[in-house]
Motif scaffolding. Structure first.
Motif, PDB file in Angstrom:
ATOM      1  N   PRO A  17       1.089  -1.047  -0.076  1.00 58.94           N
ATOM      2  CA  PRO A  17       0.047  -0.281   0.293  1.00 58.94           C
ATOM      3  C   PRO A  17       0.745   1.131  -0.207  1.00 58.94           C
ATOM      4  O   PRO A  17      -0.034   2.439  -0.545  1.00 58.94           O
ATOM      5  CB  PRO A  17      -0.785  -0.117   1.514  1.00 58.94           C
ATOM      6  CG  PRO A  17      -1.264  -1.796   1.648  1.00 58.94           C
ATOM      7  CD  PRO A  17       0.532  -1.847   1.026  1.00 58.94           C
ATOM      8  N   LEU A  18       1.781   0.976   0.713  1.00 59.23           N
ATOM      9  CA  LEU A  18       2.782   2.412   0.552  1.00 59.23           C
ATOM     10  C   LEU A  18       3.770   2.687  -0.696  1.00 59.23           C
ATOM     11  O   LEU A  18       3.984   3.985  -0.919  1.00 59.23           O
ATOM     12  CB  LEU A  18       3.450   2.684   2.051  1.00 59.23           C
ATOM     13  CG  LEU A  18       3.531   2.509   3.094  1.00 59.23           C
ATOM     14  CD1 LEU A  18       4.610   1.442   3.820  1.00 59.23           C
ATOM     15  CD2 LEU A  18       2.648   3.383   3.674  1.00 59.23           C
ATOM     16  N   LEU A  19       3.513   1.512  -1.017  1.00 61.26           N
ATOM     17  CA  LEU A  19       4.121   1.351  -2.363  1.00 61.26           C
ATOM     18  C   LEU A  19       3.616   2.311  -4.011  1.00 61.26           C
ATOM     19  O   LEU A  19       4.160   3.477  -4.620  1.00 61.26           O
ATOM     20  CB  LEU A  19       5.150   0.380  -2.774  1.00 61.26           C
ATOM     21  CG  LEU A  19       5.520  -0.047  -2.764  1.00 61.26           C
ATOM     22  CD1 LEU A  19       6.152  -1.804  -2.898  1.00 61.26           C
ATOM     23  CD2 LEU A  19       6.879   0.428  -2.208  1.00 61.26           C
ATOM     24  N   ILE A  20       2.001   2.507  -3.497  1.00 58.08           N
ATOM     25  CA  ILE A  20       1.364   2.828  -4.657  1.00 58.08           C
ATOM     26  C   ILE A  20       0.944   4.760  -4.703  1.00 58.08           C
ATOM     27  O   ILE A  20       0.462   5.165  -3.764  1.00 58.08           O
ATOM     28  CB  ILE A  20       0.232   2.031  -4.783  1.00 58.08           C
ATOM     29  CG1 ILE A  20       0.224   0.572  -4.720  1.00 58.08           C
ATOM     30  CG2 ILE A  20      -1.199   3.010  -6.128  1.00 58.08           C
ATOM     31  CD1 ILE A  20      -1.189   0.167  -4.243  1.00 58.08           C
ATOM     32  N   ILE A  21       2.389   5.187  -4.116  1.00 56.43           N
ATOM     33  CA  ILE A  21       2.117   6.848  -4.247  1.00 56.43           C
ATOM     34  C   ILE A  21       2.481   7.479  -5.432  1.00 56.43           C
ATOM     35  O   ILE A  21       3.906   7.595  -5.861  1.00 56.43           O
ATOM     36  CB  ILE A  21       3.707   7.086  -2.595  1.00 56.43           C
ATOM     37  CG1 ILE A  21       2.573   5.813  -1.513  1.00 56.43           C
ATOM     38  CG2 ILE A  21       3.322   8.403  -2.491  1.00 56.43           C
ATOM     39  CD1 ILE A  21       3.653   6.521  -0.204  1.00 56.43           C
ATOM     40  N   ILE A  63       6.547  14.039   1.231  1.00 62.23           N
ATOM     41  CA  ILE A  63       5.436  13.194   0.264  1.00 62.23           C
ATOM     42  C   ILE A  63       5.028  12.484   0.782  1.00 62.23           C
ATOM     43  O   ILE A  63       3.653  11.525   0.577  1.00 62.23           O
ATOM     44  CB  ILE A  63       5.853  13.485  -1.197  1.00 62.23           C
ATOM     45  CG1 ILE A  63       5.979  15.161  -1.284  1.00 62.23           C
ATOM     46  CG2 ILE A  63       5.158  12.372  -1.782  1.00 62.23           C
ATOM     47  CD1 ILE A  63       6.456  14.849  -2.719  1.00 62.23           C
ATOM     48  N   VAL A  64       6.105  11.484   1.195  1.00 57.59           N
ATOM     49  CA  VAL A  64       5.411   9.910   1.702  1.00 57.59           C
ATOM     50  C   VAL A  64       4.457   9.625   2.462  1.00 57.59           C
ATOM     51  O   VAL A  64       4.155   9.193   2.865  1.00 57.59           O
ATOM     52  CB  VAL A  64       6.502   9.093   1.172  1.00 57.59           C
ATOM     53  CG1 VAL A  64       6.645   8.074   2.436  1.00 57.59           C
ATOM     54  CG2 VAL A  64       8.091   9.448   0.202  1.00 57.59           C
ATOM     55  N   GLY A 160      -3.487  12.278   1.141  1.00 57.40           N
ATOM     56  CA  GLY A 160      -3.287  13.389   2.843  1.00 57.40           C
ATOM     57  C   GLY A 160      -3.454  14.551   2.228  1.00 57.40           C
ATOM     58  O   GLY A 160      -3.994  15.531   2.369  1.00 57.40           O
ATOM     59  N   PRO A 161      -3.316  14.600   4.252  1.00 56.42           N
ATOM     60  CA  PRO A 161      -3.810  15.574   4.655  1.00 56.42           C
ATOM     61  C   PRO A 161      -3.377  17.358   4.036  1.00 56.42           C
ATOM     62  O   PRO A 161      -3.824  18.795   4.564  1.00 56.42           O
ATOM     63  CB  PRO A 161      -4.171  15.879   5.898  1.00 56.42           C
ATOM     64  CG  PRO A 161      -2.660  15.012   6.194  1.00 56.42           C
ATOM     65  CD  PRO A 161      -2.950  14.160   4.977  1.00 56.42           C
ATOM     66  N   LEU A 162      -1.781  17.471   3.706  1.00 60.72           N
ATOM     67  CA  LEU A 162      -1.212  18.051   3.040  1.00 60.72           C
ATOM     68  C   LEU A 162      -1.922  18.130   1.835  1.00 60.72           C
ATOM     69  O   LEU A 162      -0.608  19.438   1.222  1.00 60.72           O
ATOM     70  CB  LEU A 162       0.036  18.067   3.355  1.00 60.72           C
ATOM     71  CG  LEU A 162       1.149  18.033   4.849  1.00 60.72           C
ATOM     72  CD1 LEU A 162       2.167  17.838   5.604  1.00 60.72           C
ATOM     73  CD2 LEU A 162       0.148  19.105   6.369  1.00 60.72           C
ATOM     74  N   GLY A 165       1.062  13.877  -0.855  1.00 53.76           N
ATOM     75  CA  GLY A 165       1.370  12.938  -1.408  1.00 53.76           C
ATOM     76  C   GLY A 165      -0.428  12.824  -1.695  1.00 53.76           C
ATOM     77  O   GLY A 165      -0.658  12.581  -1.488  1.00 53.76           O
ATOM     78  N   ALA A 166       0.359  11.622  -2.581  1.00 49.42           N
ATOM     79  CA  ALA A 166      -1.652  10.582  -3.654  1.00 49.42           C
ATOM     80  C   ALA A 166      -0.838   9.342  -3.166  1.00 49.42           C
ATOM     81  O   ALA A 166      -0.349   8.868  -3.771  1.00 49.42           O
ATOM     82  CB  ALA A 166      -1.800  11.175  -4.842  1.00 49.42           C
TER      83      ALA A 166
END
Length: 457
Positions: A17-21, A63-64, A160-162, A165-166
């Motif tokens: 899930p972290l790699l799809i960024i 971003i991550v 994300g909230p900022l 990063g998507a």
């Protein structure tokens, strides 16, 4: 080696899930803004050049981290209608669920057939569902052509909230959306009210006093038409008797569609063939309610569809299915072969309603000759849609030479079109030319005029 690959797969699996960024547009602009800063630092203090890559690395970490804080997707659902009508709006809905986290923007994209959405892509923005968990979004699409439109793939993207990063997931789909002819005129309240009158009610009854089919004799009363007096029967009974006739039913009506290039051209957003199919199905529904029998015939280079005659209004769906199978072809139609085939299939005199179009007298020559042969055995009604673009060019004020030239050319085409329609009328072909939104009512009115005149049988 295989054992090492399996070990790497086990280690990476929790991190998928972290790699799809992916960085968002905001992060891209921020990176672009840091580039001049790095140049200024390197110019002012060459020894401090290491600050630039550190800033870039720090931005990547942010971003991550922002994408991780958005949470992961735990499931989603797409609600696509299995059946829609061409030219009518349809609603697509997407619902998504997420694990714990904070996210700012959620959007979905669907890949589908271009006839279902322009460009074959549908974008949907999602918003929180309030008290219910998850996010939901809807959009309205309008199908532009009949057929089956597959929805092949879906993407879900959330930031994300900022907003730096998507995360994005993609799923294959096997949704099929069947696009049917437009039957909104059939469901219109005006038509349904009209069909509930005494003449075309839900219960078939004999209509005396109209038509030419003999029903019974009745004593002549003052006020009756004297032409209805049966003088032979009156002489036998030494009293005046009048004939009561029954309105003719069970007429055969064929709706023939030219599926060639000219009928595939759009008029106000939809192909002419779809406008014609909608008007024909509306008239067919009225004819079935009136006790007549209807069939559909489609042709282009070769005959495509020929349905059997249907006389039961409950079998109207068979006409709708046959109309949905009419294909679009970018080729000139073969009127000679098509109408000869139709003539061979008709065993009795029928009303043949031909929907077609033409651009110039040369292209219409074979059509005129074929209709001339058809009119010897059957009653022919030729229906064509008025070209609104040509009329707009003719009516445009001549502000410059280019506009004037277009107006003159359009007027010449309109005059040639009138000559072809006049030839058809002189041959005995009834002609209807009207805007697409008036074709249906005009066709129904003409059908009743022909039916009441007993000209079909």
């Amino acid at each position: 080696m295989d054992r090492l690959l399996r070990l790497l797969g086990v280690i990476v699996a929790p991190l998928r899930p972290l790699l799809i960024i992916a960085p968002t547009e905001r992060a891209t602009w921020l990176m672009a803004g840091l580039a001049p800063v790095a140049v200024v630092i390197a110019s002012a203090s060459p020894g401090a050049w290491v600050i630039a890559p550190l800033l870039g690395g720090a931005l990547l970490v942010v971003i991550v981290a922002d994408a991780v804080m958005a949470g992961r997707n735990t499931g989603w659902d797409i609600a696509a209608p299995p059946d829609v009508e061409v030219g009518q709006p349809a609603t697509l809905a997407v619902t998504a669920q997420f694990a714990k986290g904070r996210r700012s923007n959620v959007a979905a994209a669907l890949a589908c057939d271009p006839r279902f959405a322009p460009g074959g892509r549908v974008l949907i923005g999602l918003s929180p569902r309030g008290e219910e968990p998850g996010w939901r979004g809807e959009t309205t699409v309008t199908a532009t052509r009949r057929g089956t439109a597959p929805v092949t793939r879906a993407w879900l993207r959330w930031t994300g909230p900022l907003g730096l990063g998507a995360r994005q997931v993609s799923y294959p789909l096997e949704e099929l959306v069947r696009i049917w002819p437009d039957l909104s005129p059939v469901r219109s309240p005006d038509l349904q009210t009209f069909l509930r009158n005494a003449q075309l009610g839900l219960i078939a009854r004999r209509i005396r006093g109209e038509g030419t089919q003999f029903e019974a004799l009745s004593e002549y009363e003052p006020g009756m038409d004297r032409r209805r007096i049966d003088w032979k029967a009156s002489a036998r009974h030494t009293k005046l008797y009048a004939r009561e006739n029954e309105s003719e039913r069970n007429n055969q009506i064929v709706f023939a569609f030219d599926c060639g290039q000219a009928m595939c051209e759009p008029v106000d957003g939809l192909p002419r063939i779809d406008r014609a199919v909608s008007a024909a199905l509306t008239c067919a529904y009225v004819a079935l309610k009136g006790g007549d029998r209807c069939a559909l015939f489609g042709f282009a280079r070769t005959p495509q569809v020929m349905t059997p005659f249907i006389g039961d209004p409950r079998a109207f769906h068979r006409l709708q299915s046959a109309a949905a199978s009419l294909d679009y072809q970018s080729a000139e139609p073969n009127f000679t072969l098509a109408l000869a085939t139709l003539t061979a299939k008709l065993k009795r005199r029928s009303l043949v309603v031909v929907f077609s179009d033409f651009t110039d007298p040369t292209a219409a020559e074979l059509m005129v000759e074929s209709l001339g042969r058809l009119v010897h055995k059957h009653l022919v009604l030729f229906v064509t849609i008025a070209d609104s673009e040509i009329e707009a060019m003719i009516a445009a004020p001549p502000g410059d030479l280019a506009t004037l030239a277009r107006s003159v050319t359009a007027d010449s085409l309109a005059q040639q079109r009138k000559l072809v329609l006049q030839r058809l009328r002189r041959m005995g072909v009834d002609v209807i030319e009207a805007p697409w939104d008036a074709i249906g009512p005009r066709l129904i009115d003409r059908y009743f005029q022909i039916r009441n005149s007993e000209a079909i049988g």
